[in-house]
Design a protein around this motif. Structure first.
Motif, PDB file in Angstrom:
ATOM      1  N   ALA A 282      -3.860 -24.186   9.873  1.00  0.00           N
ATOM      2  CA  ALA A 282      -5.315 -24.050   9.687  1.00  0.00           C
ATOM      3  C   ALA A 282      -5.834 -22.796  10.378  1.00  0.00           C
ATOM      4  N   VAL A 283      -5.323 -22.517  11.567  1.00  0.00           N
ATOM      5  CA  VAL A 283      -5.755 -21.313  12.292  1.00  0.00           C
ATOM      6  C   VAL A 283      -5.304 -20.076  11.525  1.00  0.00           C
ATOM      7  N   GLY A 284      -4.088 -20.135  10.993  1.00  0.00           N
ATOM      8  CA  GLY A 284      -3.583 -19.034  10.177  1.00  0.00           C
ATOM      9  C   GLY A 284      -4.503 -18.750   8.995  1.00  0.00           C
ATOM     10  N   GLU A 285      -4.983 -19.820   8.370  1.00  0.00           N
ATOM     11  CA  GLU A 285      -5.907 -19.667   7.235  1.00  0.00           C
ATOM     12  C   GLU A 285      -7.189 -18.971   7.690  1.00  0.00           C
ATOM     13  N   ARG A 286      -7.680 -19.380   8.844  1.00  0.00           N
ATOM     14  CA  ARG A 286      -8.948 -18.799   9.346  1.00  0.00           C
ATOM     15  C   ARG A 286      -8.788 -17.324   9.671  1.00  0.00           C
ATOM     16  N   ILE A 287      -7.650 -16.976  10.252  1.00  0.00           N
ATOM     17  CA  ILE A 287      -7.397 -15.556  10.551  1.00  0.00           C
ATOM     18  C   ILE A 287      -7.388 -14.752   9.248  1.00  0.00           C
ATOM     19  N   ASP A 288      -6.712 -15.323   8.270  1.00  0.00           N
ATOM     20  CA  ASP A 288      -6.594 -14.659   6.954  1.00  0.00           C
ATOM     21  C   ASP A 288      -7.982 -14.417   6.357  1.00  0.00           C
ATOM     22  N   GLU A 289      -8.808 -15.461   6.385  1.00  0.00           N
ATOM     23  CA  GLU A 289     -10.164 -15.353   5.805  1.00  0.00           C
ATOM     24  C   GLU A 289     -10.992 -14.325   6.554  1.00  0.00           C
ATOM     25  N   ARG A 290     -10.923 -14.386   7.862  1.00  0.00           N
ATOM     26  CA  ARG A 290     -11.748 -13.493   8.698  1.00  0.00           C
ATOM     27  C   ARG A 290     -11.375 -12.038   8.498  1.00  0.00           C
ATOM     28  N   LEU A 291     -10.068 -11.797   8.497  1.00  0.00           N
ATOM     29  CA  LEU A 291      -9.619 -10.407   8.324  1.00  0.00           C
ATOM     30  C   LEU A 291      -9.953  -9.900   6.925  1.00  0.00           C
ATOM     31  N   ASP A 292      -9.827 -10.787   5.985  1.00  0.00           N
ATOM     32  CA  ASP A 292     -10.128 -10.416   4.600  1.00  0.00           C
ATOM     33  C   ASP A 292     -11.588  -9.969   4.471  1.00  0.00           C
ATOM     34  N   ARG A 293     -12.455 -10.749   5.129  1.00  0.00           N
ATOM     35  CA  ARG A 293     -13.898 -10.403   5.092  1.00  0.00           C
ATOM     36  C   ARG A 293     -14.138  -9.110   5.839  1.00  0.00           C
ATOM     37  N   PHE A 294     -13.462  -8.958   6.968  1.00  0.00           N
ATOM     38  CA  PHE A 294     -13.715  -7.809   7.834  1.00  0.00           C
ATOM     39  C   PHE A 294     -13.128  -6.530   7.251  1.00  0.00           C
ATOM     40  N   ARG A 295     -11.891  -6.611   6.777  1.00  0.00           N
ATOM     41  CA  ARG A 295     -11.214  -5.400   6.312  1.00  0.00           C
ATOM     42  C   ARG A 295     -11.556  -5.074   4.863  1.00  0.00           C
ATOM     43  N   GLY A 296     -11.798  -6.103   4.094  1.00  0.00           N
ATOM     44  CA  GLY A 296     -12.140  -5.884   2.686  1.00  0.00           C
ATOM     45  C   GLY A 296     -10.938  -5.527   1.816  1.00  0.00           C
ATOM     46  N   ARG A 297      -9.747  -5.646   2.338  1.00  0.00           N
ATOM     47  CA  ARG A 297      -8.582  -5.349   1.511  1.00  0.00           C
ATOM     48  C   ARG A 297      -7.410  -6.244   1.973  1.00  0.00           C
ATOM     49  N   ASP A 298      -6.506  -6.508   1.008  1.00  0.00           N
ATOM     50  CA  ASP A 298      -5.406  -7.449   1.285  1.00  0.00           C
ATOM     51  C   ASP A 298      -4.113  -6.674   1.511  1.00  0.00           C
ATOM     52  N   ASP A 299      -4.088  -5.945   2.635  1.00  0.00           N
ATOM     53  CA  ASP A 299      -2.893  -5.122   2.893  1.00  0.00           C
ATOM     54  C   ASP A 299      -2.139  -5.628   4.115  1.00  0.00           C
ATOM     55  N   TYR A 300      -2.233  -6.951   4.354  1.00  0.00           N
ATOM     56  CA  TYR A 300      -1.598  -7.503   5.537  1.00  0.00           C
ATOM     57  C   TYR A 300      -1.083  -8.916   5.197  1.00  0.00           C
ATOM     58  N   ASP A 301      -0.220  -9.435   6.038  1.00  0.00           N
ATOM     59  CA  ASP A 301       0.275 -10.813   5.901  1.00  0.00           C
ATOM     60  C   ASP A 301      -0.001 -11.563   7.197  1.00  0.00           C
ATOM     61  N   VAL A 302      -0.402 -12.809   7.041  1.00  0.00           N
ATOM     62  CA  VAL A 302      -0.555 -13.691   8.207  1.00  0.00           C
ATOM     63  C   VAL A 302       0.596 -14.698   8.152  1.00  0.00           C
ATOM     64  N   ASN A 303       1.529 -14.568   9.073  1.00  0.00           N
ATOM     65  CA  ASN A 303       2.729 -15.424   9.037  1.00  0.00           C
ATOM     66  C   ASN A 303       2.767 -16.419  10.177  1.00  0.00           C
TER      67      ASN A 303
END
Lengths: 397, 231
Positions: free
Chosen positions: A229-250
């Motif tokens: 669940a925390v991984g999901e939140r990090i993913d969402e937050r970074l996605d909103r902040f960075r505006g691009r999907d150039d990373y992986d949350v593992n």
């Protein structure tokens, strides 16, 4: 049917050489399959135990487009780190840069894997990673040119440099000289045992990396939190902040799952190729049985004359084929286990890790599948034998 | 007068083989009754149809026309598996070339018919049979370790394993020397005295003359069928 087994075994003994040559074909196939399955299972188990070792609190955020030897343009910044730190369930964050640098030690030039960490909370992070200081101490500040080396540089140095690296050793990285302040204990992971560690500021200096760019962000979450669940939140937050999907949350589970998926695909392909050799073994059984049916035509006639039904003849020949398969399967299974163990022992002697796992299900599979291959391969010849007319068969010489 | 039991009956049996466009009439209307306790020979020259007749009597083949009764059961419409059952239970075969299974011992050869009829394998029964044919000391010998006469004794013992109604012997002494030949015929005679129905297929007049009922076949028909007294 059971009563026919001694008769069938005598028939197989009568043509020992041919039976054994046919069995060898099955042995090779089963040996290949069982050994590969055992090694694949061993690798799966290693992944699982590594996953267990990784602990349930670490999430790795990494750039998708990391180039070997340095951070890429699409790395992370301090702002990204701060965004993650704001998430309630996050305990602390360790930004990192990984690289390969040239080293000069005692006039020996080489390249080494090196990681630069932000040293705040580093000791706690090392604890999470099962990395303990064997000799010396951790970093005291981020600016002094201190370096920590992995276990193999201290213990297994003959394969790396001619001299042991210990606390107090001086190493030249890039244009600067670094002082070894600590040696890590054996982590059981060669990738960590053969790595050196500096502060993130120092690695930027060594590799001439721009100040803002970070390769990876290691996130340690608070205890008893749902890591997925925390991984999901990090993913969402970074996605909103960075505006691009150039990373992986593992998360560990995701990483392990990815590795398992790759391993599964490779295993299926490799075992599929090995199965071809078992198929060849099956063709060998079919060939041997056809020859046997032709040679024993008169015997079939005699058996029918004294009361054997078509199904009895079919059973006799099917049992012969099945027993060939079973013996080949048994010996192939033993051989496969032996080969898996040998590969693992040899790899260990060469300094690599290649686990095996003996699963009873794999053994039963080896036996059962080979018996089935025997029965299927023997069916057509057995059917042909059962259809021989007794009068015509009795006329054979 | 005691009415004898009929163990085998053929009613107007014809057998026609098709060789391409040519039809060969091997049997042209054979009617025959074999009674329990008969010691019969069927004699005929080569091409007379005696082998075909033997195949039909032995349920190895079915007629083209006519009816075959074994132990009062009409077998005309039997499947191959049903015929195998008849062969296993009602008929005991003895072949000219013995036709023993080379990988099996004498005892195992005798047990084989019982195995196929799923009759409980009573070891003593097969041992007793072998002893009764004079091979009590040869139970564990393989055919290659036995003389011709001994092998034929094993074959006779095998034919007795399921206590069949009929022993059907095709040239039983054809592959033997004269001494062994006499011994085999004597054995068959002894079995007949104990109540076994014996049918011998032969081309040899000397053999036929030693049987109590002499049937002659020629060109697919029975031309003679007489009972004689023998010493």
């Amino acid at each position: 049917m059971i009563g026919l087994v001694p008769f069938v075994i005598k028939n197989l003994k009568r043509r020992k050489l041919r039976s054994w040559l046919t069995i060898i074909g099955v042995i090779v196939g089963v040996l290949a399959i069982v050994s590969l399955m055992s090694l694949a299972q061993g690798l799966q188990d290693s992944i699982t135990s590594e996953f267990d070792r990784m602990g349930a609190r670490k999430i790795t955020v990494a750039s998708k487009f990391l180039t070997f030897g340095g951070a890429s343009e699409s790395g992370f910044t301090n702002e990204d780190v701060q965004e993650i730190e704001r998430i309630f369930d996050v305990d602390f964050v360790v930004p990192a840069i990984e690289s390969v640098v040239r080293i000069n030690y005692n006039n020996e030039l080489s390249f080494i894997n090196i990681t630069g960490y932000k040293i705040d909370n580093l000791e706690e992070f090392f604890e999470q990673e099962d990395m303990t200081i064997l000799r010396g101490a951790c970093f005291s500040n981020s600016r002094s040119r201190d370096i920590i080396v992995g276990y193999d540089y201290y213990n297994d140095y003959e394969n790396l440099f001619k001299r042991r690296i210990d606390v107090g050793t001086r190493l030249r990285l890039g244009t600067q000289t670094y002082n070894v302040v600590g040696v890590l204990d054996d982590t059981g992971d060669q990738r960590k045992n053969r790595r050196m560690f500096v502060s993130i500021e120092n690695i930027r200096e060594i590799t001439n990396v721009k100040e803002e760019i970070i390769d990876k962000i290691y996130v340690i979450i608070k205890e008893n939190r749902d890591i997925e669940a925390v991984g999901e939140r990090i993913d969402e937050r970074l996605d909103r902040f960075r505006g691009r999907d150039d990373y992986d949350v593992n998360t560990p589970a995701r990483t392990a799952e990815q590795q398992r998926e790759i391993l599964n695909i490779v295993s299926i392909v490799v075992i599929g190729i090995a199965s071809i050799s078992l198929l060849v073994g099956g063709v060998g059984i079919m060939n041997s049985m056809y020859t046997s049916v032709v040679e024993r035509k008169k015997e079939i006639g005699i058996l029918k004359a004294i009361g054997a039904k078509n199904t009895d003849i079919l059973t006799i020949f099917l049992l012969e084929a099945g027993i060939i398969g079973l013996i080949g399967g048994f010996l192939g299974t033993l051989g496969g286990i032996g080969l898996a163990i040998s590969v693992s022992v040899i790899a260990d002697l060469l300094g690599a890790e290649f686990a095996y796992s003996i699963n009873p299900l794999v053994c039963f599979f080896g036996l059962g599948f080979s018996f089935l291959v025997g029965i299927i391969s023997g069916f057509l010849p057995a059917y042909q034998a059962s259809k021989h007319e007794p009068i015509e068969s009795l006329r054979e010489e | 007068m005691v009415k004898k039991k009929i163990v085998l009956e053929l009613k107007d049996v014809h057998k026609i083989y098709k060789m391409g466009e040519v039809e060969v009439k091997a049997l042209r209307g054979v009617s025959l009754k074999i009674y329990k306790g008969d010691f019969a020979s069927i004699m005929g020259p080569s091409g007379s149809g005696k082998s075909t007749l033997m195949h039909i009597i032995g349920a190895l083949d079915l007629p083209t026309n006519g009816e075959v009764y074994i132990d009062k059961t009409n077998i005309n419409n039997y499947t191959e598996n049903q015929l195998a059952g008849i062969r296993g239970k009602k008929i005991g075969f003895v072949f000219q070339e013995f036709n023993l299974i080379q990988t099996l011992t004498a005892l195992e050869n005798v047990r084989l018919p019982m195995l196929f009829q799923e009759v409980e394998d009573r070891k003593c029964h097969c041992e007793d049979i072998l002893k009764s044919v004079g091979l009590g000391e040869r139970l564990d010998h393989k055919p290659t370790e036995l003389s011709g006469g001994q092998q034929q004794r094993v074959a006779i013992a095998r034919s007795l394993a399921n206590n069949p109604d009929i022993i059907l012997a095709d040239e039983p002494s054809g592959a033997l020397d004269s001494k062994s030949s006499k011994e085999i015929l004597k054995l068959l005679y002894t079995l007949n005295k104990k109540g076994k129905t014996i049918i011998i297929i032969t081309h040899d007049k000397n053999i036929a003359e030693k049987t109590k009922r002499q049937i002659k076949i020629k060109d697919g028909l029975i031309v003679e069928d007489k009972n004689v007294k023998i010493k």
